[in-house]
Design an enzyme around this catalytic site. Structure first.
Site, PDB file in Angstrom:
ATOM      1  N   GLU A 179       0.823  -1.217   0.000  1.00 17.15           N
ATOM      2  CA  GLU A 179       0.000   0.000   0.000  1.00 17.15           C
ATOM      3  C   GLU A 179       0.856   1.266   0.000  1.00 17.15           C
ATOM      4  O   GLU A 179       0.825   2.080   0.929  1.00 17.15           O
ATOM      5  CB  GLU A 179      -0.949   0.005   1.203  1.00 17.15           C
ATOM      6  CG  GLU A 179      -1.959  -1.110   1.109  1.00 17.15           C
ATOM      7  CD  GLU A 179      -3.109  -1.019   2.118  1.00 17.15           C
ATOM      8  OE1 GLU A 179      -4.159  -1.598   1.859  1.00 17.15           O
ATOM      9  OE2 GLU A 179      -2.943  -0.376   3.167  1.00 17.15           O
ATOM     10  N   GLU A 372      -5.415  -8.336  -1.232  1.00 19.62           N
ATOM     11  CA  GLU A 372      -6.118  -8.188   0.047  1.00 19.62           C
ATOM     12  C   GLU A 372      -7.578  -7.884  -0.226  1.00 19.62           C
ATOM     13  O   GLU A 372      -7.885  -7.012  -1.043  1.00 19.62           O
ATOM     14  CB  GLU A 372      -5.570  -7.018   0.884  1.00 19.62           C
ATOM     15  CG  GLU A 372      -4.256  -7.274   1.556  1.00 19.62           C
ATOM     16  CD  GLU A 372      -3.818  -6.122   2.454  1.00 19.62           C
ATOM     17  OE1 GLU A 372      -4.691  -5.465   3.057  1.00 19.62           O
ATOM     18  OE2 GLU A 372      -2.609  -5.893   2.534  1.00 19.62           O
TER      19      GLU A 372
HETATM   20  C1  BGP Z   1      -4.488  -2.805   4.844  1.00 16.67           C
HETATM   21  C2  BGP Z   1      -3.192  -3.397   5.249  1.00 16.67           C
HETATM   22  C3  BGP Z   1      -3.259  -4.643   6.031  1.00 16.67           C
HETATM   23  C4  BGP Z   1      -4.543  -4.918   6.758  1.00 16.67           C
HETATM   24  C5  BGP Z   1      -5.781  -4.387   6.122  1.00 16.67           C
HETATM   25  C6  BGP Z   1      -7.026  -4.384   6.971  1.00 16.67           C
HETATM   26  O1  BGP Z   1      -4.360  -1.438   4.949  1.00 16.67           O
HETATM   27  O2  BGP Z   1      -2.324  -3.618   4.165  1.00 16.67           O
HETATM   28  O3  BGP Z   1      -2.074  -4.726   6.747  1.00 16.67           O
HETATM   29  O4  BGP Z   1      -4.457  -4.835   8.089  1.00 16.67           O
HETATM   30  O5  BGP Z   1      -5.603  -3.107   5.596  1.00 16.67           O
HETATM   31  O6  BGP Z   1      -7.085  -3.241   7.763  1.00 16.67           O
HETATM   32  P1  BGP Z   1      -7.316  -3.284   9.317  1.00 16.67           P
HETATM   33  O7  BGP Z   1      -6.278  -4.214   9.833  1.00 16.67           O
HETATM   34  O8  BGP Z   1      -7.118  -1.880   9.782  1.00 16.67           O
HETATM   35  O9  BGP Z   1      -8.686  -3.777   9.521  1.00 16.67           O
END
Ligand code: BGP
Length: 474
Positions: A179, A372
């Site tokens: 990201e 993701e």
């Molecule tokens: C993205 C990241 C992840 C992950 C995901 C979910 O921004 O790459 O590392 O965690 O989001 O977000 P969160 O963990 O805040 O629910």
């Protein structure tokens, strides 16, 4: 029809959210270790509260996380049982270089990931490795100020060289930065940057972004030289920006939001700064300093494929309009009245995934990879201790269906899909454990208690069947 036969189904994790074991085998401290859970997390990850070590007043969930450091064999076996063809994971930079600027790597750290890759190999799971998933050694932050300093490029490339040579026989697919656009929203987490009072934050962020973009291009060059089989991807937080209404001012604002997001991929995939960025960054006086040869580097070494996370679309209104706010993957936007929302207030928009896939493919015409996508929810075990996560199945089913339509009906070239996350882990945004994403439940509670035992949720068998049928049975 449907998904290609070699479609890569799997799941994604990040070292700092699952490994724990932060002091084991010579590992050094990283930015992600010192991001506390609770009210101060946001100030820390955005670089507005300086936190370079642990203090008594805070809780640091990454320290133990779900202790994958000691459970990885069991976890990968469960991934294999679901039929994973790919496992996206990341390297904790400080396991390899505890301070970041050492000459020689820490052999114990190298060994740890080698064991992971061997385990994957045993089940014919292809590793997809994120070189830095929000990961920056504290040593480099203290000495050099993180990615605001151009010297970071060399330290990063030194890490890459070690990874590309030592893991040559195991890994051919790499992502340079997780990201990368998060640098604008969470600069401490994304790039090890905290701000002093009065600094021009935007300028620092774009300078750091430039360093990461150069590092990413040079890593691509190096990866191809070390192993011509290597494929390098960029990775950004995606999610189409919708105009709040068809009022031209709303449409314009949504376009600006998309451009801000696509800026990074425009550089990494096309190989040059887009005109809109050149104009606007100059106008604001925040255009990054470049060295001779930088433009050539960007041009010569674009990425091989484009990967992204998708959790939600965003809705954008012109400034000054009365609107309600919605949460989302680290950035807020306007509440879209046509969507439902998760327990954390994130919009749920499967068609938005199809829209995003089309937009990204139209723009770059390179293979895409969804690395993701998932639903963070409160999972409550029933009387038998079993989690019937039908809400998660529904979320994933709808998104996978939309993705199938993009492939089958729109002709988007898609390499694979890794859900976030196949196993419960620590939330990046909030540091919570109770925000669960997994097919596998981990007995670790918000207060840190729990046996760390793994068990299958209802979605485990469901996803297994999805993979078995190559996405036919949802
Ligand atoms: C993205 C990241 C992840 C992950 C995901 C979910 O921004 O790459 O590392 O965690 O989001 O977000 P969160 O963990 O805040 O629910």
């Amino acid at each position: 029809m449907g998904f290609p036969k070699d479609f890569l189904w799997g799941g994604a994790t990040a070292a700092n959210q699952c490994e724990g074991g932060i002091f084991e085998d010579g590992r050094g401290l990283a930015n992600v270790d010192v991001c506390p859970a609770g009210a101060d997390r946001n100030a820390v990850i955005t670089g507005h509260m300086k936190m370079l070590e642990f203090d008594e007043a805070h809780v640091y969930p990454a320290a133990e996380a779900i202790d994958m450091y000691h459970h990885f064999r069991e976890d990968i076996r469960l991934f294999a049982e679901m039929g994973f063809r790919v496992y996206r994971m990341s390297i904790a930079w400080t396991r390899i270089f505890p301070n970041g600027d050492e000459e020689n790597p820490n052999e114990a750290g190298i060994h740890f990931y080698e064991e992971i890759f061997k385990e994957c190999q045993k089940y014919q799971i292809m590793p997809l490795v994120t070189i830095s998933h929000f990961d920056c050694p504290i040593g480099l932050i203290k000495k050099y100020g993180g990615w605001r300093n151009r010297k970071m490029i060399d330290f990063y490339l030194h890490l890459c060289e070690v990874l590309f040579t030592r893991y040559k026989e195991y890994v051919t697919h790499w992502l340079t930065f997780n990201e990368i656009n998060m640098i604008l929203h969470a600069p401490f987490m994304g790039a090890g940057i905290y701000f002093e009072n009065g600094e021009n934050e935007e300028q620092i962020k774009y300078q750091a972004a430039h360093h990461e973009l150069i590092a990413s291009a040079l890593a691509t060059k190096m990866a191809h030289e070390i192993n011509p089989e290597n494929k390098i991807g960029c990775m950004f937080a995606a999610g189409a920006a919708y105009p709040y209404s068809c009022k031209p001012k709303d449409v314009w604002e949504a376009l600006l939001t998309d451009q801000e997001n696509y800026f990074f991929v425009d550089v990494q995939a096309r190989g040059y700064y887009p005109n809109y960025a050149i104009k606007r960054l100059h106008k604001k006086g925040v255009f990054p300093l470049m060295e001779d040869g930088d433009e050539e580097i960007l041009k010569q070494y674009p990425v091989d494929f484009i990967s992204f996370s998708y959790y939600n679309s965003r809705c954008i209104a012109a400034p000054g309009e009365e609107t309600e706010i919605a949460e989302g993957n680290l950035f807020q936007s306007v509440k879209n009245p046509y969507l439902k929302f998760s327990e954390w207030g994130w919009p749920i928009d499967p068609l938005g995934l199809r829209i995003t896939l089309n937009q990204v493919y139209d723009r770059y015409q390179k293979p895409l990879f969804i690395v993701e996508n998932g639903l963070g929810a409160l999972d409550k075990p029933n009387e038998d201790g079993f989690i019937e996560d039908d809400y998660r199945i529904e979320y994933l089913r709808d998104h996978i269906r939309a993705m199938r339509q993009a492939v089958e009906e729109d002709g988007v070239e898609l390499m694979g899909y890794t859900s976030w996350a196949p196993i419960d882990l620590i939330s990046a945004g909030t540091g919570e454990m109770r925000k669960r994403y997994g097919f596998i439940y981990v007995d670790k509670q918000e207060d840190g208690s729990g046996s760390l035992m793994r068990s299958k949720k209802k979605s485990f068998e469901w996803y297994k069947h999805v993979i078995e049928t190559n996405g036919e049975c949802l």
